[in-house]
Motif scaffolding. Structure first.
Motif, mmCIF file in Angstrom:
data_model
loop_
_atom_site.group_PDB
_atom_site.id
_atom_site.type_symbol
_atom_site.label_atom_id
_atom_site.label_comp_id
_atom_site.label_asym_id
_atom_site.label_seq_id
_atom_site.Cartn_x
_atom_site.Cartn_y
_atom_site.Cartn_z
ATOM 1 N N SER A 294 -4.439 9.522 33.808
ATOM 2 C CA SER A 294 -3.173 9.385 33.641
ATOM 3 C C SER A 294 -2.795 8.428 32.510
ATOM 4 O O SER A 294 -3.367 7.300 32.492
ATOM 5 C CB SER A 294 -2.542 9.097 35.048
ATOM 6 N N LYS B 132 -3.325 21.901 39.849
ATOM 7 C CA LYS B 132 -2.753 20.834 40.768
ATOM 8 C C LYS B 132 -3.882 20.129 41.067
ATOM 9 O O LYS B 132 -5.318 20.306 40.900
ATOM 10 C CB LYS B 132 -2.065 21.221 42.112
ATOM 11 N N THR B 133 -3.746 18.644 41.337
ATOM 12 C CA THR B 133 -5.011 17.769 41.696
ATOM 13 C C THR B 133 -4.984 17.779 42.878
ATOM 14 O O THR B 133 -6.044 17.324 43.458
ATOM 15 C CB THR B 133 -4.601 16.350 40.756
ATOM 16 N N ASN C 189 0.717 17.022 44.455
ATOM 17 C CA ASN C 189 0.997 17.119 42.971
ATOM 18 C C ASN C 189 0.691 18.355 42.052
ATOM 19 O O ASN C 189 -0.677 18.424 41.753
ATOM 20 C CB ASN C 189 0.090 15.744 42.431
ATOM 21 N N ILE D 235 0.896 19.995 37.132
ATOM 22 C CA ILE D 235 0.115 19.771 35.915
ATOM 23 C C ILE D 235 0.587 20.403 34.615
ATOM 24 O O ILE D 235 0.757 19.904 33.448
ATOM 25 C CB ILE D 235 -1.542 19.983 36.315
ATOM 26 N N ASP E 248 3.343 18.435 33.200
ATOM 27 C CA ASP E 248 2.884 17.003 32.801
ATOM 28 C C ASP E 248 1.953 16.903 31.794
ATOM 29 O O ASP E 248 1.785 16.062 31.391
ATOM 30 C CB ASP E 248 2.430 16.322 34.238
ATOM 31 N N SER F 156 6.329 24.835 35.800
ATOM 32 C CA SER F 156 4.840 24.620 36.427
ATOM 33 C C SER F 156 4.288 25.611 37.090
ATOM 34 O O SER F 156 3.414 25.475 38.050
ATOM 35 C CB SER F 156 4.688 23.211 37.158
ATOM 36 N N ASN G 41 -1.866 13.252 29.003
ATOM 37 C CA ASN G 41 -1.677 13.497 30.405
ATOM 38 C C ASN G 41 -0.569 12.449 30.955
ATOM 39 O O ASN G 41 -0.768 11.353 31.271
ATOM 40 C CB ASN G 41 -3.109 13.172 31.176
ATOM 41 N N HIS H 131 0.645 13.328 33.987
ATOM 42 C CA HIS H 131 0.670 13.450 35.210
ATOM 43 C C HIS H 131 0.076 12.186 36.296
ATOM 44 O O HIS H 131 -0.417 11.287 35.517
ATOM 45 C CB HIS H 131 -0.362 14.541 35.804
#
Length: 235
Positions: free
Chosen positions: A52, A77-78, A82, A85, A88, A116, A152, A154
Motif C-alpha cells: 500500500s 478485491k483483497t 475491500n 482495487i 485504487d 471498480s 497502489n 489501496h
C-alpha cells in the motif's frame, strides 16, 4: 496497427514484449525464472505483494518506438470488505522524460470499467473479457523514452498483478506524430443546473479519441437528460 503486408516485408521495426520479469524488454530476458514446472517453463509473469502506497515500474523503454497492445489482469478485491482495487490502482505513463504524466488514470477506468466494477467491454481500442482480462490497443508513440508506472493507493497489498506490454522499436515517427494522453476526473456530487466539465485546458493540435463516462444517480426518477457540448479552438 500492423497490416498483413508488414508480416513479410523488411521495415526495420523490432518487436519487444515486457512483463514483470523483464520491465525493459531486453532480448532473451523473459521467462527465465524457475517455477513449480522447472527452470524457464513458466517464468515469473506477475508482480507480487505490491505494498500500500508503493509505486512500481511496469515498463521502462529507451529509444524511439510505439507501445502497442497492453494486457493486464488483477484480482478485484483483497478481501470481502475491500473490493475497490480497480479504482485504487493508478496507472501513469510518461513520454520522452517528461516529469508530469501524459496518462494518469485509475486502472479500471482506463479500461472503461467504472466504479471498480467488472463487466465485458467490446470495442476496437479497449476490450475486457470475462474475469478481467483487460486489453488496450491504442498506439502510443515515443521518441526517446517511455515509462509506465503503477501506484497502489489501496489499503492492502496487492498479492499478484499480471501484465504484458508489447511494443516496437524503429518506427518512423514524423513531425506530425502525436502523443497519447488520457485524463480522469470526478465530481461528487455534481451541482444541479451547472455543466459538468469532462475535459478542459487542452492546448495545441490533436485528435479527440473518446470518453468513458460513469454516473450514479442520487434521484429515484432521473432520465439522463442533458447535452454533450464541445468547445473547439476558442468557441
Amino acid at each position: 496497427m500492423m497490416e498483413m503486408k508488414d508480416l513479410f516485408t523488411r521495415n526495420g521495426i523490432v518487436s519487444r514484449a515486457i512483463n514483470a520479469e523483464n520491465i525493459t524488454g531486453e532480448p532473451g530476458e523473459g521467462g527465465k525464472s524457475s517455477s513449480l514446472l522447472g527452470p524457464s517453463r513458466k517464468g515469473s509473469p506477475c508482480l507480487k505483494d505490491i505494498k500500500s502506497g508503493e509505486t512500481v515500474t511496469l515498463a521502462s523503454i529507451e529509444g524511439s518506438g510505439m507501445i502497442r497492445p497492453i494486457w493486464i489482469t488483477v484480482d478485484s478485491k483483497t478481501d470481502d470488505a475491500n473490493r475497490f482495487i480497480l479504482r485504487d490502482l493508478v496507472l501513469r505513463m510518461y513520454w520522452d522524460g517528461e516529469t508530469s504524466p501524459s496518462v494518469e488514470c485509475p486502472l479500471g477506468d482506463f479500461f472503461c470499467l467504472g466504479f471498480s466494477e467488472t463487466y465485458e467491454v467490446s470495442s476496437s481500442l479497449v476490450a475486457v473479457i470475462p474475469s478481467r482480462g483487460m486489453n488496450c490497443y491504442f498506439q502510443m508513440p515515443f521518441r526517446k523514452k517511455a515509462l509506465i508506472t503503477l501506484e497502489n493507493q489501496h489499503a492492502n497489498p496487492i498479492p499478484a498483478f499480471f501484465y504484458q506490454i508489447d511494443y516496437t522499436l524503429g518506427d518512423e515517427l514524423g513531425d506530425d506524430t502525436m502523443y497519447f494522453h488520457a485524463f480522469w476526473n470526478r465530481e461528487n456530487p455534481t451541482v444541479i443546473g451547472k455543466d459538468y466539465t469532462l475535459l478542459d485546458s487542452v492546448k495545441g493540435e490533436g485528435t479527440y479519441l473518446g470518453t468513458a463516462l460513469y454516473l450514479s444517480s442520487l434521484s429515484r426518477y432521473w432520465w439522463g437528460e442533458g447535452e454533450m457540448k464541445f468547445y473547439i479552438d476558442g468557441d
